[in-house]
Design an enzyme around this catalytic site. Structure first.
Site, PDB file in Angstrom:
ATOM      1  N   TYR A   1       0.826  -1.206   0.000  1.00  0.00           N
ATOM      2  CA  TYR A   1       0.000   0.000   0.000  1.00  0.00           C
ATOM      3  C   TYR A   1       0.865   1.263   0.000  1.00  0.00           C
ATOM      4  O   TYR A   1       0.464   2.297  -0.537  1.00  0.00           O
ATOM      5  CB  TYR A   1      -0.948   0.005   1.198  1.00  0.00           C
ATOM      6  CG  TYR A   1      -2.157  -0.882   1.008  1.00  0.00           C
ATOM      7  CD1 TYR A   1      -3.300  -0.397   0.379  1.00  0.00           C
ATOM      8  CD2 TYR A   1      -2.157  -2.193   1.444  1.00  0.00           C
ATOM      9  CE1 TYR A   1      -4.419  -1.200   0.203  1.00  0.00           C
ATOM     10  CE2 TYR A   1      -3.262  -3.016   1.270  1.00  0.00           C
ATOM     11  CZ  TYR A   1      -4.389  -2.507   0.651  1.00  0.00           C
ATOM     12  OH  TYR A   1      -5.481  -3.314   0.461  1.00  0.00           O
TER      13      TYR A   1
ATOM     14  N   GLU B   1      -8.134  -7.397   5.270  1.00  0.00           N
ATOM     15  CA  GLU B   1      -7.236  -8.419   4.732  1.00  0.00           C
ATOM     16  C   GLU B   1      -6.516  -9.156   5.851  1.00  0.00           C
ATOM     17  O   GLU B   1      -6.291 -10.376   5.760  1.00  0.00           O
ATOM     18  CB  GLU B   1      -6.264  -7.782   3.748  1.00  0.00           C
ATOM     19  CG  GLU B   1      -6.959  -7.364   2.447  1.00  0.00           C
ATOM     20  CD  GLU B   1      -6.283  -6.227   1.714  1.00  0.00           C
ATOM     21  OE1 GLU B   1      -5.072  -5.998   1.942  1.00  0.00           O
ATOM     22  OE2 GLU B   1      -6.960  -5.543   0.928  1.00  0.00           O
TER      23      GLU B   1
END
Length: 398
Positions: A98, A140
């Site tokens: 990310y 996640e």
């Protein structure tokens, strides 16, 4: 929830940012792959990149998330986030990635929008990004924990125990773990990723629905060969059709996906077209194995009976369910399907019990048409669920 100082900035700049997201995401991916060519080689779908679907899906998810933060500040868009998180988990995405995305995405935003990206604007959209990213990372993390694996460590070697040609363009592969350990449970409607090493050395990943219920000792996927035409020929599907044989070993992920019909006795609608039948098969298999008697309306559309993958199996599963009714449409029925309707699926004459929950899978035009039919007949939008094979171009839409 966006901070008070960011709300007016995002609201004022969303039209400009949203209007430029196509250029921004295209430039973002170019910058990302220039800096990290291994991501295009071994993680991202090169076919979707070439066709632009992934760029449009990313743009839609960012704009959709920002819009929801503004219009519904007290409600987290769990349905949208869950769909993305399951896809990410099936690819083994990690929190560190990310940061990489953030760096190249904001470099692309600054380059496309230029002087319009003031420090105030940059800070507000930075907040949008990290709100979305942290929400996804939390989801996640939970998915990895539920799968019993470390972050990103979703892969397992599985042997092809059986290969069956279902149609000229669809082959089913039954998979069993090489290490002999039992496969963990999954929910009917979920999918796995398959990572294939191609002749150029790349390791491309594709998702395939599990096409049989969770009661079996093996796992089965059904792969439709993507032929060239409007888009590029499928790299992985073509390779599997040409090379995957019994005894070969594939690298397969843990199962993920949020298209899983709820338990209970309420009526279901399972609508599919083409290879979208695969998650429906798993649901029907599970219902039959559990002795379900709930009302199940099954709708399937295909080009011809010969193109209908697992046709006989679907008929047998429906016959085993006392509450199931099948409605078939073929564009070219021929003489093999005297009870099927000609043309495309049309729910006008299909009985829809009250309290129906619908699950759709197939090409987007098919799902859009079926969803429209359901909404016009009074089915709540919340009761309509779907699975898209490929980048989800519906993300952020109600």
């Amino acid at each position: 929830m966006l901070s008070d100082q960011s709300v007016p900035v995002v609201r004022a700049t969303l039209p400009a940012v949203g209007g430029a997201l196509g250029d921004i995401t295209t430039l973002f991916y170019r910058k990302l792959f220039d800096a990290h060519p291994e991501l295009l080689r071994d993680l991202f779908n090169r076919g979707n990149q070439a066709g632009g679907e992934q760029q449009r899906a990313l743009a839609g998810s960012i704009a959709g998330f920002a819009g929801m933060l503004l219009d519904h500040p007290d409600v987290r868009p769990d349905a949208m986030l869950s769909r993305i998180a399951h896809k990410h988990a099936s690819l083994g995405i990690t929190a560190e990635q990310y940061k990489i995305v953030h760096r190249h995405l904001f470099a692309a935003i600054a380059e496309v929008l230029g002087d319009a990206v003031t420090p105030e604007v940059a800070a507000a959209w930075d907040e949008v990004y990290w709100l979305m990213a942290h929400a996804l990372m939390a989801l996640e993390t939970r998915l990895y924990q539920e799968a019993g694996v470390a972050e990103g460590e979703v892969w397992r070697r599985m042997e092809i125990a059986e290969r069956r040609e279902q149609t000229p363009d669809a082959v089913s592969l039954a998979l069993r773990p090489v290490d002999g350990h039992p496969t963990p449970p999954f929910r009917p409607g979920q999918y796995v990723s398959v990572r294939s090493e191609l002749p150029d050395g790349s390791r491309q990943i594709r998702q395939y629905s599990l096409s049989a219920g969770p009661g079996r000792s093996d796992r089965r996927i059904t792969v439709k060969r993507v032929r060239g035409g409007a888009g590029p020929e499928g790299e992985v599907s073509s390779w599997l059709h040409a090379h995957a044989r019994e005894g070969d070993v594939l690298t397969v992920s843990a199962p993920f996906g949020d298209l899983a019909p709820v338990d209970g006795d309420g009526p279901l609608l399972l609508a599919s077209a083409g290879i979208g039948i695969t998650p429906v098969l798993a649901v029907l298999d599970h219902l039959a194995a559990s002795g379900a008697t709930r009302p199940v309306t099954v709708v399937h559309a295909d080009r011809t009976p010969a193109d209908h993958a697992h046709r006989q199996e679907q008929l047998e599963l429906i016959h085993a369910l006392p509450g199931a009714r099948l409605h078939l449409w073929y564009e070219e029925p021929g003489d093999q399907a005297p009870h099927a309707s000609a043309g495309r699926a049309d729910l006008a004459g299909v009985d829809l019990p009250p309290g129906l929950t619908a699950y759709l899978c197939g090409p987007v035009p098919f799902m859009r048409a079926v969803r429209g039919d359901l909404l016009r007949r009074g089915v709540s939008a919340r009761a309509v669920h779907y699975e898209v094979f490929g980048p989800d171009l519906w993300l952020g839409r109600p």
